[in-house]
Scaffold this motif. Structure first.
Motif, PDB file in Angstrom:
ATOM      1  N   ALA A 110       3.599  30.531 -19.042  1.00  0.00           N
ATOM      2  CA  ALA A 110       4.614  29.904 -18.200  1.00  0.00           C
ATOM      3  C   ALA A 110       5.991  30.501 -18.486  1.00  0.00           C
ATOM      4  O   ALA A 110       6.798  30.722 -17.578  1.00  0.00           O
ATOM      5  CB  ALA A 110       4.625  28.392 -18.446  1.00  0.00           C
ATOM      6  N   SER A 114       8.304  32.516 -15.757  1.00  0.00           N
ATOM      7  CA  SER A 114       9.667  32.098 -15.443  1.00  0.00           C
ATOM      8  C   SER A 114      10.619  33.296 -15.545  1.00  0.00           C
ATOM      9  O   SER A 114      11.502  33.483 -14.698  1.00  0.00           O
ATOM     10  CB  SER A 114      10.109  30.986 -16.389  1.00  0.00           C
ATOM     11  N   GLN A 117      10.165  35.549 -12.518  1.00  0.00           N
ATOM     12  CA  GLN A 117      10.881  35.038 -11.343  1.00  0.00           C
ATOM     13  C   GLN A 117      12.350  35.445 -11.385  1.00  0.00           C
ATOM     14  O   GLN A 117      12.915  35.888 -10.378  1.00  0.00           O
ATOM     15  CB  GLN A 117      10.787  33.511 -11.277  1.00  0.00           C
ATOM     16  N   LYS A 131       8.130  33.197  -3.895  1.00  0.00           N
ATOM     17  CA  LYS A 131       7.108  32.160  -3.743  1.00  0.00           C
ATOM     18  C   LYS A 131       5.774  32.776  -3.331  1.00  0.00           C
ATOM     19  O   LYS A 131       4.708  32.393  -3.820  1.00  0.00           O
ATOM     20  CB  LYS A 131       7.568  31.135  -2.706  1.00  0.00           C
ATOM     21  N   LYS A 155       1.398  26.972 -16.287  1.00  0.00           N
ATOM     22  CA  LYS A 155       2.197  26.209 -15.333  1.00  0.00           C
ATOM     23  C   LYS A 155       3.114  27.156 -14.572  1.00  0.00           C
ATOM     24  O   LYS A 155       3.842  27.949 -15.171  1.00  0.00           O
ATOM     25  CB  LYS A 155       3.028  25.144 -16.051  1.00  0.00           C
ATOM     26  N   ILE A 156       3.037  27.084 -13.253  1.00  0.00           N
ATOM     27  CA  ILE A 156       3.848  27.948 -12.391  1.00  0.00           C
ATOM     28  C   ILE A 156       4.827  27.075 -11.610  1.00  0.00           C
ATOM     29  O   ILE A 156       4.416  26.198 -10.857  1.00  0.00           O
ATOM     30  CB  ILE A 156       2.964  28.751 -11.411  1.00  0.00           C
ATOM     31  N   ARG A 157       6.079  27.295 -11.802  1.00  0.00           N
ATOM     32  CA  ARG A 157       7.102  26.523 -11.092  1.00  0.00           C
ATOM     33  C   ARG A 157       7.510  27.288  -9.840  1.00  0.00           C
ATOM     34  O   ARG A 157       8.175  28.313  -9.913  1.00  0.00           O
ATOM     35  CB  ARG A 157       8.318  26.290 -11.992  1.00  0.00           C
ATOM     36  N   MET A 158       7.056  26.778  -8.704  1.00  0.00           N
ATOM     37  CA  MET A 158       7.372  27.437  -7.437  1.00  0.00           C
ATOM     38  C   MET A 158       8.851  27.245  -7.089  1.00  0.00           C
ATOM     39  O   MET A 158       9.400  26.151  -7.282  1.00  0.00           O
ATOM     40  CB  MET A 158       6.513  26.863  -6.311  1.00  0.00           C
ATOM     41  N   PRO A 159       9.514  28.292  -6.587  1.00  0.00           N
ATOM     42  CA  PRO A 159      10.923  28.149  -6.226  1.00  0.00           C
ATOM     43  C   PRO A 159      11.110  27.159  -5.088  1.00  0.00           C
ATOM     44  O   PRO A 159      10.282  27.069  -4.186  1.00  0.00           O
ATOM     45  CB  PRO A 159      11.338  29.558  -5.787  1.00  0.00           C
ATOM     46  N   GLN A 160      12.185  26.417  -5.150  1.00  0.00           N
ATOM     47  CA  GLN A 160      12.532  25.476  -4.100  1.00  0.00           C
ATOM     48  C   GLN A 160      13.803  25.961  -3.421  1.00  0.00           C
ATOM     49  O   GLN A 160      14.710  26.484  -4.080  1.00  0.00           O
ATOM     50  CB  GLN A 160      12.773  24.071  -4.674  1.00  0.00           C
TER      51      GLN A 160
END
Length: 394
Positions: A110, A114, A117, A131, A155-160
């Motif tokens: 993760a 990050s 990204q 994304k 855990k992958i935190r998708m951009p918002q």
């Protein structure tokens, strides 16, 4: 062949027998359902799994290299996907390798994702692009978990999208700006004088069709894939799976203006690609090269569609598509617009094109009101006017 690898059949008291593999290095056990209650069939399944593991496909999760994972994923999954999808996945995996250099599959954590990204943002990649990269990678890692190469997906935190941020990177250009775009074609250093009309024909096609540039460059009169279909009552667009984003065989309507544009082409010329702009080397360019040329034309026309700290963005091929979507959003229902835009999900249509033209809607509202307001008879009792107004509102 590793003869220390053994697979056993066990009964867990469930609907099917299970097969059990014990890692000879760590002692960790992995069980799978055989899908049958028959001991004979279960032993056969266990034997097949054991043979697969002994052939070299088994490796402790912590020791699986990134290169080994990638090779298997490309051989067993990507090879069966559409060419365009395979190219995208190749680009995503290349990007990950170049920016975070994972030696082993378990190195894709993760924390590393990050950092990846952020490096993509620093390189100027849009949030939507980031994304998309993460979605492709998540699918690859999920496959790794499914076949036992990885314990869990990191855990992958998708951009918002930033609150208050822009939905589009550009904007729909106006009819006046499109005329300027057409006039500016000869001004581009990327377009030779005898190739001007070919580029103008492509730009008009983008304006009237709403096609993505890559789709327009694939569009053919007579080759299956993405093809003009003139066999019916009206011109249609016939798309075979793998030729565009939807990955489905589809027959779709064309906007009337684009249909008329196609029918105006003499029958003797309806062969090969519909659009044939030529580059400086007198060769038909790839879609990415054509995109650069159109952006250069947009710059020569002085059509600014966005300004950020990173600089000015001039009109592009996709801004013609945006203009098409906005024009038709005022004419048809969202479900029809979805078909015209060839969006897989109507949410995309609603987000980008429905309700985003406040000025255009205001024009429609004002056009619906009489130019001169109706005269009110001063002899009418004001209390009755108020009562009438209430009744109308209800």
């Amino acid at each position: 062949m590793d003869d220390t690898i053994k697979v056993y059949v066990i009964d867990k008291g469930r609907a099917s027998l299970y097969m059990l593999f014990r890692d000879p290095t760590t002692g960790k056990e992995t069980a799978r359902s055989t899908g049958t209650k028959s001991k004979k069939e279960a032993l056969k399944a266990a034997g097949e799994w054991e043979a697969e593991l002994r052939s070299g496909k088994y490796k402790p999760k912590s020791r699986v290299t990134w290169a080994e994972f990638r090779q298997r994923y490309e051989d067993e999954v990507v090879s069966g996907l559409a060419d365009k999808t395979a190219i995208k996945i190749d680009g995503v995996l290349n990007s990950l390798e170049s920016l975070i250099s994972p030696a082993r599959l378990v190195d894709v954590t993760a924390d590393k994702l990050s950092a990846w990204q952020q490096k993509l943002r620093d390189a100027g990649k849009a949030e939507a692009t980031i994304k998309g990269h993460l979605a492709h990678l998540a699918a690859a890692l999920a496959w790794a978990v499914e076949i036992g190469l990885l314990t869990a997906i990191p855990k992958i935190r998708m951009p918002q999208r930033v609150k208050g941020g822009k939905v589009m990177k550009g904007r729909p250009i106006t009819a006046e700006e499109f005329d300027r775009l057409i006039d500016a074609v000869p001004k581009s250093s990327k377009v030779k004088p005898d190739h001007v009309e070919g580029w103008r024909f492509l730009l008009r096609g983008l304006w009237w069709s709403g096609l993505r540039l890559g789709e327009a460059m694939q569009l053919s009169w007579d080759t299956p894939g993405m093809m003009v279909d003139l066999t019916g009552k009206r011109p249609m667009l016939r798309i075979l799976a793998g030729s565009e984003k939807g990955h489905k065989d589809r027959l779709l309507p064309l906007a009337p203006e684009f249909g008329e544009m196609l029918l105006a082409v003499p029958e003797s010329e309806r062969t090969g690609f519909v659009f044939n702009p030529l580059g400086r080397l007198k060769k038909r360019p790839r879609a990415d090269s054509a995109s650069h040329t159109i952006c250069d034309i947009g710059e020569k026309a002085g059509i600014k569609v966005d300004e950020t700290e990173k600089g000015v963005k001039f009109a592009s091929a996709h801004d013609c598509r945006r203009a098409f979507g906005l024009r038709w959003a005022a004419r048809v229902m969202p479900a029809v617009l979805q078909q015209l835009m060839r969006h897989e999900n109507i949410e995309t249509t609603l987000r980008f094109y429905v309700g985003n033209d406040a000025e255009g809607m205001a024009d429609v509202l004002y056009a619906a009101v009489p130019k001169s307001p109706p005269k009110v008879d001063s002899s009418v009792d004001s209390s009755r006017i108020e009562e009438s107004a209430v009744d109308v509102t209800c």
